[in-house]
Design an enzyme around this catalytic site. Structure first.
Site, PDB file in Angstrom:
ATOM      1  N   CYS A   1       0.822  -1.200   0.000  1.00  0.00           N
ATOM      2  CA  CYS A   1       0.000   0.000   0.000  1.00  0.00           C
ATOM      3  C   CYS A   1       0.866   1.264   0.000  1.00  0.00           C
ATOM      4  O   CYS A   1       1.870   1.346   0.700  1.00  0.00           O
ATOM      5  CB  CYS A   1      -0.955   0.090   1.178  1.00  0.00           C
ATOM      6  SG  CYS A   1      -2.082  -1.279   1.265  1.00  0.00           S
TER       7      CYS A   1
ATOM      8  N   ARG B   1       4.188  -0.388  -4.576  1.00  0.00           N
ATOM      9  CA  ARG B   1       3.842  -0.883  -3.239  1.00  0.00           C
ATOM     10  C   ARG B   1       2.543  -1.689  -3.235  1.00  0.00           C
ATOM     11  O   ARG B   1       2.154  -2.238  -2.200  1.00  0.00           O
ATOM     12  CB  ARG B   1       3.710   0.289  -2.263  1.00  0.00           C
ATOM     13  CG  ARG B   1       4.957   1.126  -2.147  1.00  0.00           C
ATOM     14  CD  ARG B   1       4.726   2.296  -1.227  1.00  0.00           C
ATOM     15  NE  ARG B   1       4.521   1.861   0.128  1.00  0.00           N
ATOM     16  CZ  ARG B   1       5.476   1.669   1.024  1.00  0.00           C
ATOM     17  NH1 ARG B   1       6.717   1.879   0.690  1.00  0.00           N
ATOM     18  NH2 ARG B   1       5.190   1.267   2.237  1.00  0.00           N
TER      19      ARG B   1
ATOM     20  N   TRP C   1      -2.433  -2.890  -1.692  1.00  0.00           N
ATOM     21  CA  TRP C   1      -2.072  -4.304  -1.768  1.00  0.00           C
ATOM     22  C   TRP C   1      -2.952  -4.977  -0.728  1.00  0.00           C
ATOM     23  O   TRP C   1      -2.802  -4.740   0.479  1.00  0.00           O
ATOM     24  CB  TRP C   1      -0.591  -4.489  -1.445  1.00  0.00           C
ATOM     25  CG  TRP C   1      -0.106  -5.891  -1.642  1.00  0.00           C
ATOM     26  CD1 TRP C   1       0.344  -6.443  -2.807  1.00  0.00           C
ATOM     27  CD2 TRP C   1      -0.012  -6.925  -0.653  1.00  0.00           C
ATOM     28  NE1 TRP C   1       0.699  -7.749  -2.602  1.00  0.00           N
ATOM     29  CE2 TRP C   1       0.490  -8.076  -1.292  1.00  0.00           C
ATOM     30  CE3 TRP C   1      -0.309  -6.996   0.709  1.00  0.00           C
ATOM     31  CZ2 TRP C   1       0.713  -9.279  -0.621  1.00  0.00           C
ATOM     32  CZ3 TRP C   1      -0.101  -8.193   1.374  1.00  0.00           C
ATOM     33  CH2 TRP C   1       0.404  -9.316   0.706  1.00  0.00           C
TER      34      TRP C   1
ATOM     35  N   ASN D   1      -1.946   2.242   5.452  1.00  0.00           N
ATOM     36  CA  ASN D   1      -1.010   1.190   5.057  1.00  0.00           C
ATOM     37  C   ASN D   1      -0.637   0.434   6.334  1.00  0.00           C
ATOM     38  O   ASN D   1      -0.147   1.044   7.280  1.00  0.00           O
ATOM     39  CB  ASN D   1       0.222   1.855   4.425  1.00  0.00           C
ATOM     40  CG  ASN D   1       1.414   0.912   4.284  1.00  0.00           C
ATOM     41  OD1 ASN D   1       2.552   1.359   4.307  1.00  0.00           O
ATOM     42  ND2 ASN D   1       1.190  -0.358   4.149  1.00  0.00           N
ATOM     43  N   GLY D   2      -0.916  -0.873   6.355  1.00  0.00           N
ATOM     44  CA  GLY D   2      -0.597  -1.657   7.554  1.00  0.00           C
ATOM     45  C   GLY D   2      -1.743  -2.599   7.861  1.00  0.00           C
ATOM     46  O   GLY D   2      -2.592  -2.868   7.011  1.00  0.00           O
TER      47      GLY D   2
ATOM     48  N   GLU E   1      18.483 -17.383  -6.579  1.00  0.00           N
ATOM     49  CA  GLU E   1      18.023 -16.058  -7.006  1.00  0.00           C
ATOM     50  C   GLU E   1      17.485 -16.111  -8.447  1.00  0.00           C
ATOM     51  O   GLU E   1      16.465 -15.498  -8.761  1.00  0.00           O
ATOM     52  CB  GLU E   1      19.184 -15.061  -6.858  1.00  0.00           C
ATOM     53  CG  GLU E   1      18.927 -13.652  -7.363  1.00  0.00           C
ATOM     54  CD  GLU E   1      17.760 -12.938  -6.712  1.00  0.00           C
ATOM     55  OE1 GLU E   1      17.185 -13.431  -5.734  1.00  0.00           O
ATOM     56  OE2 GLU E   1      17.387 -11.872  -7.240  1.00  0.00           O
TER      57      GLU E   1
ATOM     58  N   LYS F   1      13.696 -15.100  -9.514  1.00  0.00           N
ATOM     59  CA  LYS F   1      13.392 -14.077 -10.537  1.00  0.00           C
ATOM     60  C   LYS F   1      12.428 -14.640 -11.566  1.00  0.00           C
ATOM     61  O   LYS F   1      11.484 -13.976 -11.973  1.00  0.00           O
ATOM     62  CB  LYS F   1      14.650 -13.628 -11.285  1.00  0.00           C
ATOM     63  CG  LYS F   1      15.623 -12.692 -10.639  1.00  0.00           C
ATOM     64  CD  LYS F   1      15.142 -11.320 -10.317  1.00  0.00           C
ATOM     65  CE  LYS F   1      14.413 -11.289  -9.013  1.00  0.00           C
ATOM     66  NZ  LYS F   1      15.078 -10.821  -7.853  1.00  0.00           N
TER      67      LYS F   1
ATOM     68  N   GLU G   1       8.789 -15.213 -10.040  1.00  0.00           N
ATOM     69  CA  GLU G   1       8.004 -14.049  -9.629  1.00  0.00           C
ATOM     70  C   GLU G   1       7.529 -13.195 -10.802  1.00  0.00           C
ATOM     71  O   GLU G   1       6.473 -12.579 -10.706  1.00  0.00           O
ATOM     72  CB  GLU G   1       8.743 -13.194  -8.596  1.00  0.00           C
ATOM     73  CG  GLU G   1       9.935 -12.441  -9.117  1.00  0.00           C
ATOM     74  CD  GLU G   1      10.628 -11.633  -8.033  1.00  0.00           C
ATOM     75  OE1 GLU G   1       9.948 -11.033  -7.207  1.00  0.00           O
ATOM     76  OE2 GLU G   1      11.870 -11.609  -8.039  1.00  0.00           O
TER      77      GLU G   1
ATOM     78  N   HIS H   1      19.703 -36.147  -5.370  1.00  0.00           N
ATOM     79  CA  HIS H   1      18.992 -36.594  -4.172  1.00  0.00           C
ATOM     80  C   HIS H   1      17.492 -36.319  -4.272  1.00  0.00           C
ATOM     81  O   HIS H   1      16.809 -36.260  -3.255  1.00  0.00           O
ATOM     82  CB  HIS H   1      19.593 -35.927  -2.932  1.00  0.00           C
ATOM     83  CG  HIS H   1      21.033 -36.271  -2.734  1.00  0.00           C
ATOM     84  ND1 HIS H   1      21.451 -37.499  -2.272  1.00  0.00           N
ATOM     85  CD2 HIS H   1      22.172 -35.576  -3.009  1.00  0.00           C
ATOM     86  CE1 HIS H   1      22.776 -37.542  -2.236  1.00  0.00           C
ATOM     87  NE2 HIS H   1      23.238 -36.375  -2.689  1.00  0.00           N
TER      88      HIS H   1
ATOM     89  N   LYS I   1       6.364  -4.317  -3.636  1.00  0.00           N
ATOM     90  CA  LYS I   1       7.802  -4.086  -3.470  1.00  0.00           C
ATOM     91  C   LYS I   1       8.207  -4.032  -2.003  1.00  0.00           C
ATOM     92  O   LYS I   1       9.284  -4.451  -1.632  1.00  0.00           O
ATOM     93  CB  LYS I   1       8.143  -2.771  -4.166  1.00  0.00           C
ATOM     94  CG  LYS I   1       9.603  -2.429  -4.195  1.00  0.00           C
ATOM     95  CD  LYS I   1      10.281  -3.067  -5.366  1.00  0.00           C
ATOM     96  CE  LYS I   1      11.770  -2.855  -5.354  1.00  0.00           C
ATOM     97  NZ  LYS I   1      12.450  -4.046  -5.874  1.00  0.00           N
TER      98      LYS I   1
HETATM   99  C1  F6R Z   1      12.347 -10.444  -5.104  1.00  0.00           C
HETATM  100  C2  F6R Z   1      12.230  -9.413  -4.100  1.00  0.00           C
HETATM  101  C3  F6R Z   1      11.827  -9.810  -2.733  1.00  0.00           C
HETATM  102  C4  F6R Z   1      12.538  -8.925  -1.699  1.00  0.00           C
HETATM  103  C5  F6R Z   1      11.996  -9.216  -0.284  1.00  0.00           C
HETATM  104  C6  F6R Z   1      12.742  -8.426   0.766  1.00  0.00           C
HETATM  105  O1  F6R Z   1      12.759  -9.920  -6.327  1.00  0.00           O
HETATM  106  O2  F6R Z   1      12.425  -8.252  -4.357  1.00  0.00           O
HETATM  107  O3  F6R Z   1      12.062 -11.152  -2.487  1.00  0.00           O
HETATM  108  O4  F6R Z   1      13.904  -9.175  -1.761  1.00  0.00           O
HETATM  109  O5  F6R Z   1      10.638  -8.908  -0.245  1.00  0.00           O
HETATM  110  O6  F6R Z   1      12.611  -7.060   0.544  1.00  0.00           O
HETATM  111  P1  F6R Z   1      13.625  -6.010   1.129  1.00  0.00           P
HETATM  112  O7  F6R Z   1      14.946  -6.266   0.521  1.00  0.00           O
HETATM  113  O8  F6R Z   1      13.056  -4.681   0.739  1.00  0.00           O
HETATM  114  O9  F6R Z   1      13.664  -6.215   2.623  1.00  0.00           O
END
Ligand code: F6R
Length: 613
Positions: A2, A27, A74, A100-101, A486, A490, A493, A509, A608
């Site tokens: 949010c 957000r 969100w 937001n929260g 990672e 990527k 997501e 395994h 984000k």
């Molecule tokens: C994936 C991604 C998330 C963040 C996670 C932690 O691409 O961006 O997995 O890494 O939500 O977020 P931060 O780094 O902002 O604490």
């Protein structure tokens, strides 16, 4: 999770709110809405979907107003629809709120309010809060700021809120606890937002609200801050240092692509003033200020979530190999609830792009309570984690707007690598010659990433070959094992293809059972150590007809013969290889997601900044 924006002053509020909401859309983008106050009439326009849908919807209305609040959502409580979109009205429609929260005790509050005759239109916890404020204002005959303050003493949970009262058209009330809120201070005007991006083009002077603080901003340019215990506070001001161009796509189709291509620059920015290749040293001011703690630490515990957790895993290899400091890497969400053993000789390093991740913040609080020294590796300047930690370093990657983290990940790796090298040298676990040689080598990483980015067209071609897969496996060993994790994250997501990352040797395994001609297996095979082992792993995949895409060191003809496709990256010291080997994986996910017509910057269900647990 949010985004909030608000304006009071002499300008038209609506365009400022819409522009701000677009900046905050990273957000959350389930719905958006604005409340505007004009001639003592409070109107709310809100719509399911992205901000553009709100704009199209609001065209039919008069949006003239010099005071207003906005929200991009969100969803937590209540499905994403028009009804649950913010802002929400109080029962008599005199008050409105954006939030937001999460109000954790909303159920108890709602039952009590219903018994007092309140009727709710949405399924949200937020609507309960505005009804509570209304009830307190009415029954105790309070000003809006007092009603907000008293209501917040009854609330359990997290909030950044902004409230408007139709009867008090020259003020906005805002408050925060565990969710961020910034107040921008202009000439007889104020801007409020979840982060500084909606504010930057109007004013550089800001104050960040702290937990349990309530701010009242007035149209005449005055403002006050109190805590919820009703004590007056002196605000502290900061001056933003951010360029507007960084908030635009700058000719790229998506922010993610722009951010991938920015990495040579962002890594150089992270190194600036902290690494000197000519003299052969690297240093971090805040490590230097706490050097005794670092040199005498029994253990370093990295806490983080998602991609930042992957950066912590790379750091585990670096800190143990170079500085011989025992390391643990914890998901913040597990660490905070599992009663960990911590002592004053432990250092907890929290890694976070946004600096707002709720679980990471909670892990920090726990570590502080138990006496550990807590250090932050953060991107967003002035964020909650940056302020909650005892000390820390910024990675200086600039605003990362694509929801999938790219340049922040390599920024985190850059900072943690410099830290490991410096501590190793200070502890005497590496020789001066090796230290200097590594510093020089490390300074070439931006150029090596530049060279890797030149393979973009080839990577796009490879993406075409696997874009219709339903699964993918990523394999790596040593430093490249976290890179495999990672890479898989990527892909899933942003393209919604199921992907898993595995240590290459673990494949036999279990996951090997999945391999057939339909399964792309992406192998990061740049390691010098265990090279033969990774070659064997590739052969195991090929023997089962798997489709192998290998990331190899330039000139590697051996793996080229075995793999279906190779992506070459420049030769790089193994300890730095994640910085370079993660780049083709970012590009591969990006192209696959574009080909599958996914919204790369705003993948479904994600946000984000994860400010709820
Ligand atoms: C994936 C991604 C998330 C963040 C996670 C932690 O691409 O961006 O997995 O890494 O939500 O977020 P931060 O780094 O902002 O604490």
């Amino acid at each position: 999770m949010c985004g909030i924006v608000a304006y009071i002053g002499n300008r038209q509020a609506y365009p400022i709110l819409i522009k701000g909401l677009k900046r905050l859309e990273y957000r959350g983008y389930d719905s958006s809405g604005v409340a505007l106050l004009n001639d003592k009439n409070l109107n709310i326009y809100k719509k399911k979907g992205k901000v553009d849908e709100l704009v199209a919807f609001a065209e039919q209305f008069d949006t003239t107003s010099t005071i207003g609040i906005g929200h991009t959502r969100w969803a937590t409580h209540g499905e994403p629809n028009d009804k649950n979109a913010h802002p929400h009205f109080s029962g008599d429609s005199n008050l409105t709120i954006v939030h937001n929260g999460i109000i954790e005790n909303y159920d108890i509050l709602k039952t009590a309010l219903e018994q007092q005759g309140h009727v709710f239109k949405s399924d949200t916890d937020t609507e309960v809060l505005i009804h509570l404020i209304e009830e307190i204002q009415r029954s105790e005959n309070l000003s809006i700021e007092e009603a907000v303050r008293v209501a917040l003493t009854k609330v359990v949970g997290a909030y950044a809120i902004v409230v408007l009262d139709e009867k008090e058209p020259d003020k906005i009330v805002a408050a925060r606890k565990s969710s961020p809120l910034v107040v921008g201070i202009g000439e007889n005007e104020f801007f409020l937002a979840s982060d500084a991006t909606p504010i930057i083009e109007y004013t550089k002077k800001v104050t960040y609200l702290n937990d349990e603080e309530v701010a009242v901003v007035h149209r005449d340019g005055t403002f006050q801050i109190k805590n919820i215990q009703n004590e007056n506070l002196e605000p502290s001001f900061q001056y933003l240092d951010m360029q507007i161009e960084l908030l635009e796509k700058g000719g790229y189709d998506y922010f993610m692509l722009k951010e991938i291509f920015q990495q040579p620059q962002t890594i150089s920015d992270c190194m600036r003033g902290r690494l000197n290749a000519n003299e052969g040293w690297t240093t971090l001011g805040s490590v230097e200020n706490n050097i005794e703690k670092f040199l005498n630490a029994d253990r370093i515990i990295f806490v983080a979530c998602g991609t930042s957790w992957h950066a912590g895993l790379v750091a585990e290899y670096l800190f143990e190999e170079l500085a011989r400091i025992p390391v643990e890497v914890e998901y913040a969400s597990e660490f905070r609830y599992r009663n960990p053993v911590l002592t004053e000789k432990d250092i907890v390093i929290a890694i976070s792009q946004s600096g707002e991740t709720a679980d990471t913040l909670a892990a920090i609080e726990l570590a502080k309570e138990r006496g550990a020294f807590v250090y932050g590796v953060v991107n967003v300047v002035g964020s909650s984690i940056a302020r909650a930690t005892d000390s820390g370093s910024y990675i200086h990657a600039g605003p990362e707007i694509g929801v999938a983290s790219t340049k922040a990940f390599t920024g985190q790796l850059t900072l943690l690598t410099m830290m490991a090298l410096n501590l190793a040298y200070r502890k005497g676990t590496i020789s001066q010659d090796y230290y200097r040689q590594m510093v020089v080598e490390f300074s070439t990483i931006p150029t090596k990433i530049e060279e890797t980015l030149k393979y973009n067209d080839k990577i796009e071609f490879i993406a075409e070959q696997i874009k219709d897969s339903t699964n993918a496996l990523y394999l790596g060993r040593g430093y490249n094992f976290p890179v495999a994790l990672e890479g898989a994250l990527k892909l899933k997501e942003i393209s919604y293809i199921h992907a898993e990352g595995y240590p290459a040797a673990e494949m036999k395994h279990g996951p090997i059972a999945l391999i057939d001609e339909m399964m792309p297996v992406i192998v990061i095979a740049t390691n010098k150590s265990a090279y033969e082992k990774i070659v064997s792993n590739i052969q195991e995949v090929k023997a089962r007809k798997g489709f192998v895409i290998a990331i190899v060191t330039e000139g590697d003809k051996h793996i080229q013969k075995m793999a279906d496709f190779v992506i070459e990256i420049p030769e790089v010291e193994e300890i730095f290889s994640p910085l370079v080997s993660s780049i083709p994986l970012q590009l591969l996910s990006y192209h696959i997601a574009v080909m599958r017509e996914c919204n790369v910057d705003q993948p479904r269900n994600l946000a984000k900044s994860v400010t709820v647990e």
